[in-house]
Design a protein around this motif. Structure first.
Motif, PDB file in Angstrom:
ATOM      1  N   UNK A 280      -4.430  23.972   2.510  1.00 52.79           N
ATOM      2  CA  UNK A 280      -5.513  23.962   1.404  1.00 52.79           C
ATOM      3  C   UNK A 280      -4.743  24.521   0.097  1.00 52.79           C
ATOM      4  N   UNK A 281      -5.272  23.685  -0.883  1.00 51.50           N
ATOM      5  CA  UNK A 281      -5.012  23.772  -2.254  1.00 51.50           C
ATOM      6  C   UNK A 281      -6.199  23.217  -3.232  1.00 51.50           C
ATOM      7  N   UNK A 282      -6.884  24.215  -3.743  1.00 51.06           N
ATOM      8  CA  UNK A 282      -8.158  23.876  -4.520  1.00 51.06           C
ATOM      9  C   UNK A 282      -7.787  23.043  -5.636  1.00 51.06           C
ATOM     10  N   UNK A 283      -6.334  23.177  -6.104  1.00 49.75           N
ATOM     11  CA  UNK A 283      -6.312  22.258  -7.385  1.00 49.75           C
ATOM     12  C   UNK A 283      -5.831  20.919  -7.011  1.00 49.75           C
ATOM     13  N   UNK A 284      -5.775  20.740  -5.807  1.00 48.56           N
ATOM     14  CA  UNK A 284      -5.089  19.091  -5.440  1.00 48.56           C
ATOM     15  C   UNK A 284      -6.270  18.297  -5.527  1.00 48.56           C
ATOM     16  N   UNK A 285      -6.177  17.178  -5.600  1.00 48.42           N
ATOM     17  CA  UNK A 285      -7.057  16.117  -5.405  1.00 48.42           C
ATOM     18  C   UNK A 285      -7.160  15.286  -3.974  1.00 48.42           C
ATOM     19  N   UNK A 286      -6.005  15.654  -3.529  1.00 50.94           N
ATOM     20  CA  UNK A 286      -5.713  14.927  -2.309  1.00 50.94           C
ATOM     21  C   UNK A 286      -6.640  15.174  -1.109  1.00 50.94           C
ATOM     22  N   UNK A 287      -6.977  14.269  -0.104  1.00 51.51           N
ATOM     23  CA  UNK A 287      -7.983  14.269   0.978  1.00 51.51           C
ATOM     24  C   UNK A 287      -6.953  14.436   2.146  1.00 51.51           C
ATOM     25  N   UNK A 288      -7.547  15.078   3.279  1.00 52.71           N
ATOM     26  CA  UNK A 288      -7.000  15.314   4.363  1.00 52.71           C
ATOM     27  C   UNK A 288      -7.349  14.041   5.543  1.00 52.71           C
ATOM     28  N   UNK A 289      -6.016  13.161   5.869  1.00 50.28           N
ATOM     29  CA  UNK A 289      -6.479  11.822   6.771  1.00 50.28           C
ATOM     30  C   UNK A 289      -5.646  11.968   7.833  1.00 50.28           C
ATOM     31  N   UNK A 290      -6.458  10.962   8.763  1.00 46.20           N
ATOM     32  CA  UNK A 290      -5.384  10.688   9.988  1.00 46.20           C
ATOM     33  C   UNK A 290      -5.072   9.226   9.552  1.00 46.20           C
ATOM     34  N   UNK A 291      -3.655   9.032   9.746  1.00 42.82           N
ATOM     35  CA  UNK A 291      -3.138   7.792   9.426  1.00 42.82           C
ATOM     36  C   UNK A 291      -2.553   7.282  10.767  1.00 42.82           C
ATOM     37  N   UNK A 292      -2.881   5.898  10.891  1.00 42.52           N
ATOM     38  CA  UNK A 292      -2.344   5.089  11.958  1.00 42.52           C
ATOM     39  C   UNK A 292      -0.749   4.688  11.228  1.00 42.52           C
ATOM     40  N   UNK A 293       0.235   5.065  12.040  1.00 41.11           N
ATOM     41  CA  UNK A 293       1.471   4.810  11.769  1.00 41.11           C
ATOM     42  C   UNK A 293       2.120   3.584  12.550  1.00 41.11           C
ATOM     43  N   UNK A 294       1.542   3.178  13.720  1.00 46.43           N
ATOM     44  CA  UNK A 294       2.242   2.251  14.518  1.00 46.43           C
ATOM     45  C   UNK A 294       1.851   0.671  14.127  1.00 46.43           C
ATOM     46  N   UNK A 295       2.480  -0.225  14.681  1.00 46.62           N
ATOM     47  CA  UNK A 295       1.927  -1.429  14.370  1.00 46.62           C
ATOM     48  C   UNK A 295       0.255  -1.532  14.477  1.00 46.62           C
ATOM     49  N   UNK A 296      -0.363  -2.340  13.758  1.00 49.78           N
ATOM     50  CA  UNK A 296      -1.810  -2.280  13.796  1.00 49.78           C
ATOM     51  C   UNK A 296      -2.199  -3.372  14.730  1.00 49.78           C
ATOM     52  N   UNK A 297      -2.881  -2.885  15.825  1.00 49.52           N
ATOM     53  CA  UNK A 297      -3.462  -3.660  16.628  1.00 49.52           C
ATOM     54  C   UNK A 297      -4.841  -3.581  17.120  1.00 49.52           C
ATOM     55  N   UNK A 298      -5.522  -4.218  18.039  1.00 45.90           N
ATOM     56  CA  UNK A 298      -6.835  -4.015  18.374  1.00 45.90           C
ATOM     57  C   UNK A 298      -7.081  -2.470  18.741  1.00 45.90           C
ATOM     58  N   UNK A 299      -6.334  -1.689  19.166  1.00 47.76           N
ATOM     59  CA  UNK A 299      -6.382  -0.578  19.368  1.00 47.76           C
ATOM     60  C   UNK A 299      -6.356   0.614  18.482  1.00 47.76           C
ATOM     61  N   UNK A 300      -6.021   0.338  17.214  1.00 47.88           N
ATOM     62  CA  UNK A 300      -5.553   1.359  16.266  1.00 47.88           C
ATOM     63  C   UNK A 300      -6.734   1.869  15.827  1.00 47.88           C
ATOM     64  N   UNK A 301      -8.018   1.404  15.574  1.00 49.15           N
ATOM     65  CA  UNK A 301      -9.289   2.083  14.990  1.00 49.15           C
ATOM     66  C   UNK A 301      -9.817   2.890  16.158  1.00 49.15           C
ATOM     67  N   UNK A 302      -9.881   2.380  17.393  1.00 41.97           N
ATOM     68  CA  UNK A 302     -10.404   3.173  18.535  1.00 41.97           C
ATOM     69  C   UNK A 302      -9.478   4.462  18.833  1.00 41.97           C
ATOM     70  N   UNK A 303      -8.141   4.421  18.749  1.00 43.30           N
ATOM     71  CA  UNK A 303      -7.271   5.570  18.778  1.00 43.30           C
ATOM     72  C   UNK A 303      -7.740   6.636  17.609  1.00 43.30           C
TER      73      UNK A 303
END
Length: 122
Positions: A37-60
């Motif tokens: 946490x850093x109140x001064x940062x505009x960044x958001x916390x996310x989960x990122x898919x880093x593998x090759x994008x396939x039909x399972x990416x979004x469900x995972x």
């Protein structure tokens, strides 16, 4: 916070799916470290898919987001990050990296142009 798949990018043309877990106020000192946490940062916390994008990416991503802590602390995030499946990373992103819905992402309906006719004739 409603969590849904979004498209994001680093400005290099590579669009990847993410799910925003928490709004602004996050930072990461290194890719190996946990978000903090850093109140001064505009960044958001996310989960990122880093593998090759396939039909399972979004469900995972959706499955992983469902297990995310509601009020994340450093301890909770470290454990959560360590338990993520391969291909999913917990990171921070600038809100400007978010492009909108994954379903409506840039290039989704792109049809490659054929350089040669199907029968081999130019």
């Amino acid at each position: 916070m409603t969590r849904f798949p979004q498209a994001a990018h680093y400005g290099l043309g590579n669009v990847f799916p993410v799910i925003v877990l928490d709004g602004p106020g996050w930072t990461m000192d290194s890719p190996a470290g946990p978000p903090e946490r850093d109140a001064a940062s505009p960044d958001v916390l996310v989960l990122r898919w880093c593998a090759p994008t396939d039909e399972h990416a979004v469900s995972e991503l959706l499955r992983a987001a469902a297990r995310a802590p509601d009020h994340p602390t450093a301890e909770h995030l470290t454990q959560y990050r360590d338990d993520l499946p391969p291909g999913i990373r917990l990171i921070t992103l600038r809100p400007t990296a978010l492009l909108g819905s994954w379903a409506d992402r840039p290039g989704r309906h792109h049809t490659p142009q054929h350089r040669h006719a199907p029968n081999g004739e130019a």
